[in-house]
Design a protein around this motif. Structure first.
Motif, mmCIF file in Angstrom:
data_model
loop_
_atom_site.group_PDB
_atom_site.id
_atom_site.type_symbol
_atom_site.label_atom_id
_atom_site.label_comp_id
_atom_site.label_asym_id
_atom_site.label_seq_id
_atom_site.Cartn_x
_atom_site.Cartn_y
_atom_site.Cartn_z
ATOM 1 N N ALA A 178 -35.841 72.825 38.190
ATOM 2 C CA ALA A 178 -37.197 73.318 37.972
ATOM 3 C C ALA A 178 -37.168 74.652 37.228
ATOM 4 C CB ALA A 178 -37.911 73.470 39.304
ATOM 5 N N ARG A 179 -36.318 75.531 37.702
ATOM 6 C CA ARG A 179 -36.185 76.823 37.031
ATOM 7 C C ARG A 179 -35.766 76.627 35.589
ATOM 8 N NH1 ARG A 179 -33.965 81.515 40.762
ATOM 9 N NH2 ARG A 179 -36.029 82.220 41.386
ATOM 10 N N SER A 180 -34.821 75.741 35.451
ATOM 11 C CA SER A 180 -34.256 75.499 34.144
ATOM 12 C C SER A 180 -35.323 74.946 33.199
ATOM 13 C CB SER A 180 -33.104 74.508 34.304
ATOM 14 O OG SER A 180 -32.425 74.352 33.111
ATOM 15 N N LEU A 181 -36.115 74.048 33.710
ATOM 16 C CA LEU A 181 -37.173 73.446 32.895
ATOM 17 C C LEU A 181 -38.145 74.517 32.412
ATOM 18 C CD1 LEU A 181 -38.645 71.014 31.793
ATOM 19 C CD2 LEU A 181 -39.741 70.735 34.011
ATOM 20 N N GLN A 182 -38.458 75.390 33.308
ATOM 21 C CA GLN A 182 -39.461 76.400 33.006
ATOM 22 C C GLN A 182 -38.884 77.555 32.173
ATOM 23 O OE1 GLN A 182 -42.225 78.236 33.461
ATOM 24 N NE2 GLN A 182 -41.120 80.175 33.414
ATOM 25 N N SER A 183 -37.673 77.935 32.482
ATOM 26 C CA SER A 183 -37.098 79.089 31.796
ATOM 27 C C SER A 183 -36.379 78.710 30.509
ATOM 28 C CB SER A 183 -36.116 79.816 32.710
ATOM 29 O OG SER A 183 -34.978 79.018 32.926
ATOM 30 N N ARG A 184 -36.161 77.421 30.329
ATOM 31 C CA ARG A 184 -35.395 76.941 29.180
ATOM 32 C C ARG A 184 -33.974 77.475 29.179
ATOM 33 N NH1 ARG A 184 -38.444 75.102 25.093
ATOM 34 N NH2 ARG A 184 -40.667 75.016 25.473
#
Lengths: 341, 341
Positions: free
Chosen positions: A60-66
Motif C-alpha cells: 500500500a505504501r509502495s503504491l502510494q509513494s511510488r
DNA sequence: CTGTTAGCGCCTTCAA
DNA sequence: TTGAAGGCGCTAACAG
C-alpha cells in the motif's frame, strides 16, 4: 496467478481509527509524525497502534509513494565462477547492504546466465516499478546495458569504470594504481620482463588493467613478454606457462588477475621444477585467504570489497534522496607482500 | 520519507481503457487471460497495451493480491567468513533463483551481523507483507528463529536438518552419509585412528556431523583421537595440530569441515616435516576449487550447492502454490578422491 | 460479453 | 484539530 493467501487480516489504520473512534486521516498523520494531530491524540494513536501490533503494509505504501524500497541487483553468473569471485561479490553485497541497515531498503537479487536475461530483468523491474534503483556490476567493453539504462528511467549506479562509455553515477576502483603498485614492486625486486595473465578483456576492467599495466611497465622500464588470457584446466595452463617461459626475453614475473589462476600456476611451475620466487615471481590481483594457503604465499593487491559495496550503497542512497549524482572511488588498492615475489 | 519521485507516469489500464473506449474491467480481464472478453476485443486490448508499453504495476498487484513475489533471505554474515562458504552460498543462491527464473519471484536479500538483527528483519518483513516466504539457513543448535517462524504467519522453508527441533518444511543434506563416506574411505586405507576438526557446534549441522562421525567411526572400528573446533591463525593451528598428533593413539587421519582449514593444516603439517598422505591423511567436507590447488590435492566430499538451492527454491514454490509441505533431500554427498588421503 | 462498483491499505488535499 | 473524499493501479463481484 495462484489463489490469494487467506492469512489472517493484519490490523490496518482503519482498525485503529475505528477502535479510537477517530478518522483514518488523523491516524495516518499521527503514525507518520506529521502535523495535524494534537499531541494527546497522537500519543493515544501510537499506543493503540503498538498494542494492536500495527505495521504499515508495504504494498500500500509502495503504491502510494511510488517507491518499492528495493535496490535491484542482477548477478550474471557463470557456473564456473571461481571461488574468490564469489567471495568478493558476497562481501560486496554485504557492504552494499550496510547503508540500508537502518532503513527500509533491501536488495532484490536475481541471478541470470546471460546479458539478454539480465536486460530482460531490468526491463521488467523498471516497468513494474519493482525497484527504486539498479546497481550494475561487471561493466563490459561493449556494454548493451548502458544505453538501456539511459532508456529506462530508473536511477542506477554503475560499479566500475565507465568513463567514456556512459554518463552515469559510478563507483570505481583504482585499477591503474593496482597495476602501478604491482609493476613498481616488481621493478624494485629487479625484474626486467613481466607477463600478464588476465581473465579476458570482454570486461571493461580487464582492458583498463591491461592498458595500465602496459603504461606502468613502460614507465618502470620493464618489458612485457605477453598479455594473455588465462586458460582453464591444469594441462592447458601448464602448456601456456611453458610457452610463456620460452619467449625471449622470458618473463621473470607473472601478474594474474585471478588468485585462483595464480595458485594453479604456482603449482604448475613447481611441477616444472621451477622455484618461486627465485626463478619466477608471481603476484595477483584480488587478495583472498587463498593467497595465504599456498606455499609460498601469493603477493596480492588487496581491496576492501565490503567498503566498495558500502560506497556503492551510499551512492544509491544519495541518488535516491537528493538526486545527487556521485562519482566516487569505492576502494583503494594496497599491495600485500608475501613469499611469491 | 523522501519526496515522491516525479518520473513520468507509466501507462495504466485506465489509459488503455480510455484509448479504446472500453471499461477498465474488460482491459483487466483481457490482460490477465480471464474470461469475460471476446477474442476480438482481447486482441485489440493486448495489441494497444503492447503499443502503449503497458506493464502491470507491481505495488498495485501486490496490494490487491496480497503477494509480494519476494522470497526473503537473510544472511547472517561473519566478516571473517571463509571463501569457500561464500562460494557455496552464492551457488546456493543461484540455485534458489533457478525455479523462479520463468516467474515473477525474486529474492529479497539482506545481510546482518547477528541473530537479533536477523529476527528483527523477519518480523519487519512479515508484518509489512514484504515477502511471501522466508528461507532460513544455518540452523543453530538452539535456534530462536524456529519458534519465531511458528509465531509469524509466513511460509518458510528451512535449509538444514531440523528434525526434532521444529515442524517446518525443510531441505536437508545427507551429513550422515558424508561422514560415513569419509570414515569408510579412511578405513579402506587402513587408518585406525582419526580426528575431526569442525567449525564449532553452535550450528546444528556441526553437531549432527560430529554425531554421525562418531557413529560411523565406531562401526568401522576406527578410534577417535579428538573432535575439536578449529582455531584461527596459523600459529594456533600449528600448535593444535602438534597437540593432536601427540595424543595416544595418535590420529593418522584428520577430517575437516572447512577446506580452508584443511589447506592451512596441510601447509602446517608440511612445515612440521610431515608427509601427506604418507604420515597423515587429510580430508574435508565441502569440495571447492581450493581442494585442487593444494599439493597434494584435498580429498573432499562434494555437494552440489546449486542443486541444493534449486531444491530449496522448488520447496518454496510448492509451499506457496499448493501449500505443500515438503521435506526433501537437497543434495547428495559424493567423495572426491585426491592426493591427501 | 460488457460496464459499474467496491475494495486492497495508505496518504493527502481540502473543508469543517 | 479533525473528518470526508479522492486517488495510487489493479482485481473481482455483480449488474446490465
Amino acid at each position: 496467478m495462484p489463489s490469494r493467501p487467506h492469512r489472517p487480516r493484519r490490523t490496518t489504520i482503519v482498525d485503529i481509527a475505528r477502535e479510537l473512534e477517530l478518522s483514518i486521516a488523523s491516524v495516518s498523520c499521527a503514525l507518520n509524525g506529521k502535523p495535524g494531530v494534537s499531541e494527546a491524540t497522537r500519543e493515544r494513536i501510537l499506543r493503540t497502534a503498538r498494542e494492536m501490533g500495527w505495521t504499515a503494509n508495504h504494498a500500500a505504501r509502495s503504491l502510494q509513494s511510488r517507491r518499492s524500497q528495493m535496490i535491484g541487483l542482477v548477478l550474471r553468473r557463470d557456473p564456473a565462477d571461481a571461488v574468490q569471485i564469489s567471495d568478493f561479490m558476497l562481501r560486496f553485497i554485504d557492504g552494499l547492504n550496510q547503508p540500508f541497515t537502518s532503513r527500509e531498503e533491501a536488495i532484490a537479487l536475481r541471478t541470470v546466465r546471460d546479458v539478454e536475461a539480465e536486460i530482460r530483468t531490468y526491463r521488467d523491474w523498471a516497468s513494474q516499478g519493482r525497484v527504486d534503483a539498479l546497481v550494475i556490476t561487471d561493466v563490459m567493453a561493449e556494454d548493451p546495458r548502458l544505453p538501456l539504462l539511459a532508456e529506462l528511467d530508473v536511477p542506477a549506479v554503475v560499479v566500475g569504470d565507465v568513463r567514456g562509455l556512459a554518463d552515469l553515477p559510478s563507483v570505481w576502483t583504482d585499477d591503474e594504481v593496482a597495476m602501478r603498485l604491482s609493476i613498481e614492486h616488481l621493478a624494485a625486486q629487479g625484474h626486467r620482463t613481466a607477463a600478464r595473465i588476465h581473465e579476458g578483456e570482454h570486461l571493461r576492467h580487464g582492458r583498463v588493467r591491461s592498458a595500465a599495466f602496459a603504461r606502468a611497465a613502460q614507465q618502470a622500464g620493464i618489458g612485457i613478454a605477453a598479455m594473455i588470457p588465462s586458460v582453464v584446466g591444469a594441462d592447458a595452463a601448464a602448456r601456456q606457462l611453458q610457452e610463456l617461459l620460452a619467449s625471449d626475453p622470458a618473463p621473470t614475473a607473472l601478474q594474474f588477475d585471478s588468485s585462483l589462476r595464480a595458485a594453479e600456476a604456482l603449482r604448475a611451475l613447481r611441477g616444472m621444477g621451477l622455484r618461486v620466487p627465485e626463478d619466477i615471481a608471481l603476484l595477483t590481483l584480488d587478495n583472498s585467504p587463498l593467497c595465504e594457503i599456498t606455499e609460498p604465499g601469493l603477493t596480492a593487491i588487496d581491496r576492501d570489497a565490503f567498503a566498495y559495496g558500502a560506497t556503492a550503497g551510499r551512492a544509491v542512497l544519495a541518488l535516491l534522496e537528493t538526486d545527487a549524482r556521485e562519482d566516487v572511488q569505492g576502494t583503494t588498492s594496497r599491495l600485500v607482500r608475501r613469499g611469491s615475489s
